[in-house]
Design an enzyme around this catalytic site. Structure first.
Site, short mmCIF file in Angstrom:
data_model
loop_
_atom_site.label_atom_id
_atom_site.label_comp_id
_atom_site.label_asym_id
_atom_site.label_seq_id
_atom_site.Cartn_x
_atom_site.Cartn_y
_atom_site.Cartn_z
N ASP A 33 -9.29 7.43 -8.19
CA ASP A 33 -8.07 6.77 -8.53
C ASP A 33 -8.60 5.19 -9.15
OD1 ASP A 33 -5.48 5.76 -8.55
OD2 ASP A 33 -5.16 5.32 -6.73
N VAL A 59 -0.20 -4.31 2.99
CA VAL A 59 -1.66 -4.95 3.10
C VAL A 59 -1.53 -6.43 3.33
CG1 VAL A 59 -3.86 -5.21 1.81
CG2 VAL A 59 -2.37 -3.28 1.20
N GLY A 71 1.43 1.61 3.68
CA GLY A 71 1.88 0.47 4.58
C GLY A 71 1.67 -0.76 3.87
N GLY A 127 0.81 -1.23 -0.05
CA GLY A 127 0.09 -0.04 0.09
C GLY A 127 0.95 1.27 0.08
N ASN A 128 0.12 2.33 -0.34
CA ASN A 128 0.87 3.62 -0.17
C ASN A 128 1.26 3.91 1.18
OD1 ASN A 128 1.09 4.67 -2.64
ND2 ASN A 128 -1.06 5.19 -2.91
N LYS A 167 -5.37 -3.23 5.88
CA LYS A 167 -4.31 -2.26 5.21
C LYS A 167 -3.51 -1.53 6.54
CE LYS A 167 -5.16 0.16 1.36
NZ LYS A 167 -6.09 1.16 0.17
P1 ADP Z 1 -3.00 1.34 -2.00
O1 ADP Z 1 -4.01 2.38 -1.40
O2 ADP Z 1 -1.78 1.42 -1.20
O3 ADP Z 1 -2.93 1.50 -3.34
P2 ADP Z 1 -4.80 -0.74 -2.25
O4 ADP Z 1 -6.10 -0.70 -1.53
O5 ADP Z 1 -5.07 -0.54 -3.66
O6 ADP Z 1 -3.69 0.14 -1.58
O7 ADP Z 1 -4.31 -2.39 -1.93
C1 ADP Z 1 -2.99 -2.74 -2.49
C2 ADP Z 1 -3.32 -4.04 -2.97
O8 ADP Z 1 -3.72 -4.86 -1.87
C3 ADP Z 1 -4.44 -4.44 -4.26
O9 ADP Z 1 -3.90 -4.30 -5.44
C4 ADP Z 1 -4.70 -5.90 -3.63
O10 ADP Z 1 -3.78 -6.64 -4.29
C5 ADP Z 1 -4.57 -5.85 -2.26
N1 ADP Z 1 -5.84 -5.71 -1.50
C6 ADP Z 1 -6.29 -4.87 -0.83
N2 ADP Z 1 -7.45 -4.85 -0.35
C7 ADP Z 1 -7.69 -6.25 -0.45
C8 ADP Z 1 -8.67 -7.03 0.02
N3 ADP Z 1 -10.00 -6.40 0.28
N4 ADP Z 1 -8.78 -8.28 -0.59
C9 ADP Z 1 -7.93 -8.69 -1.26
N5 ADP Z 1 -6.73 -8.15 -1.55
C10 ADP Z 1 -6.53 -6.62 -1.34
MG MG Z 2 -3.77 1.12 -4.88
#
Ligand code: ADP
Ligand code: MG
Length: 883
Positions: free
Chosen positions: A747, A639, A637, A634-635, A654
C-alpha cells in the site's frame, strides 16, 4: 454385407486399412491398461497385506469371541489377498500373453492384406499395359500398310518400269504381313486383358477381401475371449469372493454381547473383595486413662461444638446429595424414556447414544446413593451421640486431677506449656482452645527460591533468562499474588545467577493489593492469536480478557500451553472466582493457588500452570497512554496524537474500533506485529501495542509533518527539485530495507508516508503488508488501491517487492505532481484498462527527465524487469548529488 462385395473401390480399401490401424492401436492401449490393472491389483494386495500384518501384531493372549471373530476376519482378508494375487498372476501370464499374440497376428494380417492387394493390382495393370503396347504397334502397322498401298497405286498409274513396281509390291506384302500378325496379337491381348479384369473383379479381389474379413472376425472372437478372461479375473463378485464376504458377515453376526465374556469370566473369576481392616485399632488406647472409648464418639466439653458443627455439615451435605440423587433420578427417567422411544433397533446410533446415557446415569445414581448412605451413617453417628446427651451439659473432656498430684511425664510439648503455665480448670482450657482457633491457619512458609519471571522478549534493557532456565522455578507461583506476609516487599532489580551468567531481573510485584491490571502476566484484550504466540512451552500461561461471542460480555480467560493452546474461562464474578475446584476472592489468588497447588486446571485438560508469561516490553498499558487531538482517519479506527506517560514522549496512536469483528481486530494488530521487527530511519518507529482493554491501540513515534500527501499538497510547490528527489530517495531507502527483510508493503503511496523533521520521509501504514517473498491474494479487489497497484497484482493477485516498485513509481509521480491524484480524469477501471494496454502517465511538469526515466522503469510491464529498491536508492542518491 461382405467385405468382398463392398470394399472394391480405393476409398473402401483406405477405410479398411485405417480400421486395421485403429484396431491395432486399441489392442495396444488395452494391453497397457490391463498391465496397469495388474499392477494396481498387486498394489491393492500389498496394501491389504500391511493391514493384515498390522492386525497380526496384536497378540493379547485372550481368546474371547471378539478376538476370534476379528482374527477370522483377518484370515478371510488373507484369503481375499490370495484371490487377488492369483487373479493378477493369471491376468499377467494368460490374458496379457494372449493379447500380445493377438496384436502380432493382427499386424501380420494387415501386412498380408496390403501386400496381396498391391500384387494383384500390379498384375492387372501389367495386362492392361500389354494391350496398350500391342495397340500402338497395330496403329503403326496400319499406317505403314496404307502408305505402301498408296505408293503402289501411284507407281502403277505413272507406268513406272516393272522392277520398281515389283519392289513396291514386295513392300506392300511385308507390311500387310506385319499388320495381320499385329491385328491378331491385339485381338488376343484384348481378350486376355478383359478376361483378367473380369476375374479380378468377380473372384480374385473379392476372395482376398473376404479372406481378410474372416481373419478379422476370427481375431474379434479371440479378443472377445480375452476380454471375458479379463472380466473374470477382475471380478470381485465371483462365487469365491462372495463366499469370503459371506464368511466375514457371518463372523460379525456371530458376536453376542450376552455371551461374549462367559468363558472369560469362568477362566478369570476371583472371590469378591472383602472389607479391609478399617476397624478401630485398640492398641491406640493402650495405657490411655481418659474418657475416650473405642468406636465411640467422645462428646464432652472439647467436642460438643465440633460435633454439632460436623453434624450440621453432614446434614447439609446429605441434603445436597439428596438433591443430587433426585435430579439424577429425573435425568435417568428422561433418558430411559428417550431410549424406549427409539422404536427400531436399526437406528443403532440413536439407540446406542441413549443406552450409553442411561447406563452412565444409572452408574452415577448408584454412586450418589452410596455416598448418601455413607453420609447418613455418619449423620446417625453424630445424631445418636447428641440425642443421648439431650439437654444435659457435656462432661469434661479431661480430668485435670486438680485434687491429685500431676504426673508430669505424661505432659510434654506445646499444649502442655499452656496448661502448665498455671492454667487451671476447664474454663481456662477452653480459652486456650478458643485462642488457638482464632489465630487461624498457619501462614504458608515462604518459597525456598525467588520466583523468576519470564518474558520472551527482553529488549527493555533488562536481560531475561531463557525460558528453559525457568523450569527450576516452575513450582513457584507468581509473587504478585502471594500474601505479603510470605514475601520480602521489593519491586526492584536484583542479580540472579542463571547458569554461568549473572543476569539482572526485575522481580515482579509483591504487594497483595495489586490490581489484576498491574499483574505482569495479565495481557488484557490481546487477541487469542497473539497470545498463542507468547505461549511456547508446556505450562506457560497468562490471563487475558475476551469477549463472549454470544453475550458480548467480557470474560477473563486463562490461556495455557499444555500440549496445545488451551483457553479456560475463569468462572465466577467479583469476589468468587474458580475453575473446577475451590473459589477465591480474587483472580490473582485463584491463579496463585492454582500455580502453587500443581493441580490440573481442569481434570479433562490435565493442564498445569508452571510459567507465568509476562507482558512483553511492547505490551503497553492503556492507562499509560494519554490521547490527544485526532490526526487521521484510519481504516480500523481514528489516529490520534498522544503522550506515552512513562517516557513523557509524543506518540501517534492508531486505535481499533471496538465494534469491529474479531477478524478485523486481528488484522489491525497484524500491522503492529510487522512493524515491531523493523528499525530504520525511513520507517516509522514502533513503540508498542496497548491491549489491556479496548480500544486496542498501536503506538508509534509521532512524526510531526503528518502524511506526505498533505505535505506535498501544502508545501510541495515550495520545495526545490533536489529536496523532492531527497524525499523520494528516503522513501526508496526505507523500501530497500523492507525488501531486504522480505516484506511487501502493498500500500505504498504518498498518503501512507510520513514527513518527519528535516523533511525525512518515513514509510508508514503497514496495514496491508505481508512478510513473504511472494504473496497471492484470493479475495476481491475491494480494498486494493488500484491506481497504485502493479498490473500482475491486479490481474493475478501475485505480490512481490516488484509490485511495491511499481507503486513507488506512482509515489514519485505524486511527489513531482505535488500530491495530485494519479491518472487525473480517469476512474480506477479506466486507468487499469489503459495501463493494461501499455499506457503510462506522462512526465509531470516539475519532474526531471532522469527521474521520469527511472519512473518508467518502475512501471515496466514485466515485474522482473523493474529495478530493485536498492538500485533505485543508489540511482536517486546519484541524481540527488548531480542536481
Ligand atoms: P490507515 O491504515 O487507516 O490508512 P494510516 O497509518 O495511513 O492509517 O494513518 C492515517 C493517517 O494518520 C495518516 O495519513 C497520517 O496523517 C496520520 N498518522 C498515522 N501515523 C502517524 C504518525 N506516526 N505520526 C503522525 N501522523 C500519523
Ligand atoms: Mg493509510
Amino acid at each position: 454385407m461382405s467385405f468382398g462385395d463392398n470394399f472394391q473401390q480405393l476409398s473402401s480399401h483406405r477405410a479398411l486399412l485405417h480400421l486395421q490401424d485403429a484396431e491395432i492401436q486399441l489392442l495396444e492401449s488395452m494391453k497397457k491398461c490391463i498391465d496397469q490393472r495388474i499392477k494396481s491389483d498387486r498394489q491393492y494386495a500389498s496394501a491389504l497385506t500391511l493391514v493384515v500384518s498390522h492386525a497380526q501384531k496384536l497378540d493379547s493372549g485372550i481368546s474371547n469371541p471378539l478376538f476370534q471373530v476379528w482374527s477370522n476376519i483377518v484370515k478371510e482378508t488373507q484369503n481375499w489377498i490370495g484371490l487377488l494375487r492369483d487373479h493378477a498372476e493369471k491376468l499377467s501370464f494368460r490374458t496379457l500373453e494372449r493379447l500380445n499374440s493377438l496384436i502380432t497376428e493382427k499386424k501380420a494380417a494387415r501386412k498380408f492384406y496390403l501386400d496381396e492387394k498391391l500384387r494383384l493390382d500390379a498384375e492387372l495393370r501389367k495386362v492392361k499395359d500389354d494391350v496398350a503396347k500391342v495397340k500402338q504397334d497395330y496403329e503403326k502397322n496400319v499406317t505403314k500398310h496404307i502408305q505402301d498401298r498408296l505408293k503402289l497405286e501411284d507407281l502403277i498409274s505413272k507406268g513406272v518400269p516393272p522392277k520398281k513396281l515389283e519392289d513396291a509390291r514386295v513392300r506392300l506384302t511385308k507390311s500387310s504381313l506385319k499388320l495381320h500378325r499385329t491385328h491378331n496379337n491385339y485381338v488376343a491381348a484384348l481378350l486376355e486383358a478383359s478376361e483378367h479384369e473380369r476375374h479380378y473383379i468377380k473372384t480374385v479381389l473379392p476372395n482376398l477381401l473376404n479372406y481378410q474379413e474372416e481373419i478379422e472376425k476370427l481375431m474379434v472372437s479371440q479378443c472377445k475371449s480375452i476380454l471375458k478372461d479379463y472380466a473374470d479375473l477382475t471380478d470381485f463378485s465371483t462365487p469365491e469372493h462372495i463366499e469370503i464376504y459371506k464368511r466375514i458377515h457371518d463372523q460379525a453376526s456371530s458376536l453376542s454381547p450376552v455371551t461374549e465374556y462367559k468363558v472369560f469370566v469362568d477362566q478369570n473369576k476371583s472371590d469378591k473383595l472383602t472389607s479391609s481392616n478399617v476397624e478401630f485399632d485398640s492398641q491406640l488406647l493402650m495405657g490411655y486413662n481418659g474418657t475416650l472409648k473405642e468406636n465411640q464418639l467422645a462428646l464432652d466439653t472439647f467436642t460438643l461444638e465440633h460435633i454439632q458443627q460436623s453434624c450440621a455439615k453432614v446434614t447439609e451435605q446429605l441434603q445436597e446429595y439428596h438433591q443430587k440423587v433426585l435430579s439424577k433420578e429425573s435425568d435417568l427417567a428422561v433418558a430411559q424414556e428417550q431410549l424406549n422411544s427409539v422404536t427400531s433397533k436399526e437406528d443403532i446410533n440413536n439407540y446406542d447414544i441413549h443406552k450409553r446415557t442411561v447406563l452412565k446415569l444409572e452408574r452415577e445414581l448408584g454412586e450418589l446413593r452410596c455416598k448418601k448412605e455413607v453420609l447418613k451413617e455418619v449423620q446417625d453417628l453424630y445424631n445418636k451421640q447428641l440425642n443421648r446427651l439431650g439437654d444435659r451439659a457435656p462432661p469434661a473432656g479431661v480430668d485435670l486431677l486438680e485434687n491429685s498430684s500431676l504426673p508430669t511425664s505424661n505432659y510434654e510439648g506445646a499444649d502442655a506449656v499452656a496448661i502448665s503455665d498455671g492454667a487451671r480448670g476447664q474454663f481456662k482450657l477452653n480459652m486456650v482452645l478458643h485462642k488457638l482457633k482464632k489465630s487461624g491457619p498457619v501462614p504458608p512458609p515462604p518459597p525456598e527460591k525467588d520466583f523468576i519471571p519470564n518474558s520472551s522478549n527482553g529488549n527493555d534493557g533488562e536481560v531475561k533468562p531463557p525460558r528453559t532456565s525457568l523450569t527450576n522455578s516452575s513450582s513457584h507461583p507468581p509473587m504478585g499474588v502471594m500474601k505479603s506476609a510470605a514475601l520480602p516487599a521489593c519491586d526492584s532489580y536484583q542479580q540472579v545467577a542463571v547458569g554461568q551468567e549473572s543476569r539482572t531481573l526485575r522481580q515482579i510485584g509483591t504487594n497483595s493489593g495489586k490490581k489484576l491490571d498491574d499483574e505482569d502476566w495479565f495481557h488484557g484484550v490481546l487477541p487469542r492469536e497473539e497470545v498463542q504466540r507468547l505461549l511456547v512451552n508446556d505450562g506457560d500461561y497468562l490471563v487475558r480478557v475476551s469477549t463472549n461471542r454470544k453475550t458480548g460480555e467480557n470474560q477473563y480467560v486463562l490461556s495455557v500451553m499444555w500440549k496445545d493452546h488451551k483457553h479456560f474461562i475463569i468462572q465466577g464474578q467479583e469476589g468468587a472466582w474458580r475453575f473446577e475446584a475451590e473459589q477465591y476472592p480474587t483472580i490473582q489468588e485463584l491463579i496463585f493457588n492454582q500455580h502453587n497447588s500443581g493441580n490440573h486446571v481442569t481434570k479433562k485438560s490435565g493442564a498445569i500452570l508452571k510459567n507465568p508469561v509476562l507482558r512483553e516490553t511492547w505490551e503497553l498499558k492503556n492507562d499509560d497512554i494519554l490521547l490527544g487531538q485526532k490526526i487521521g482517519n484510519g481504516n480500523f479506527g481514528d489516529v490520534f496524537k498522544g503522550t506515552y506517560k512513562p517516557t513523557n514522549s509524543e506518540v501517534a496512536v492508531k486505535t481499533c474500533r471496538e465494534t469491529l469483528s474479531e477478524d478485523a481486530k486481528k488484522k489491525f494488530l497484524q500491522e503492529g506485529r510487522i512493524l515491531k521487527q523493523y528499525e530504520h530511519s525511513n520507517i516509522v518507529r514502533f513503540i508498542g501495542i496497548a491491549a489491556h482493554r479496548h480500544p486496542v491501540m498501536i503506538v508509534m513515534e509521532y512524526v510531526p509533518g503528518g502524511s506526505l500527501l498533505n505535505f506535498l499538497k501544502k508545501q510541495g510547490q515550495h520545495q526545490s527539485k533536489k529536496q523532492l528527489v531527497k524525499m523520494c530517495q528516503g522513501a526508496a531507502a526505507g523500501m530497500a530495507y523492507l525488501e531486504s527483510h522480505n516484506c511487501i508493503h502493498r500500500d505504498l503511496a504518498a498518503r501512507n508516508c510520513l514527513v518527519g523533521k528535516k523533511n525525512i520521509v518515513k514509510i508508514s501504514d503497514f496495514g496491508m503488508s505481508r512478510e513473504e517473498e511472494e504473496y497471492t491474494v484470493s479475495g476481491g479487489l475491494k480494498q486494493i488501491p488500484i491506481k497504485w497497484t502493479a498490473p500482475e497484482a491486479l490481474n493475478y493477485g501475485t505480490y512481490t517487492s516488484a509490485c511495491d516498485v511499481w507503486s513507488f513509481g506512482v509515489l514519485m509521480w505524486e511527489v513531482f505532481s505535488f500530491g495530485q491524484s494519479p491518472y487525473p480524469g480517469l476512474t480506477n477501471s479506466q486507468a487499469r484498462e489503459k495501463v493494461d494496454d501499455g499506457y503510462r502517465m506522462p512526465c509531470p511538469d516539475h519532474m526531471p527527465e532522469v527521474i521520469y526515466r527511472l519512473t518508467l522503469k518502475c512501471w515496466h510491464q514485466e515485474a522482473r524487469e523493474r529495478p530493485h529498491f536498492s538500485e533505485i536508492d543508489s540511482e536517486l542518491q546519484r541524481i540527488h548529488q548531480s542536481l
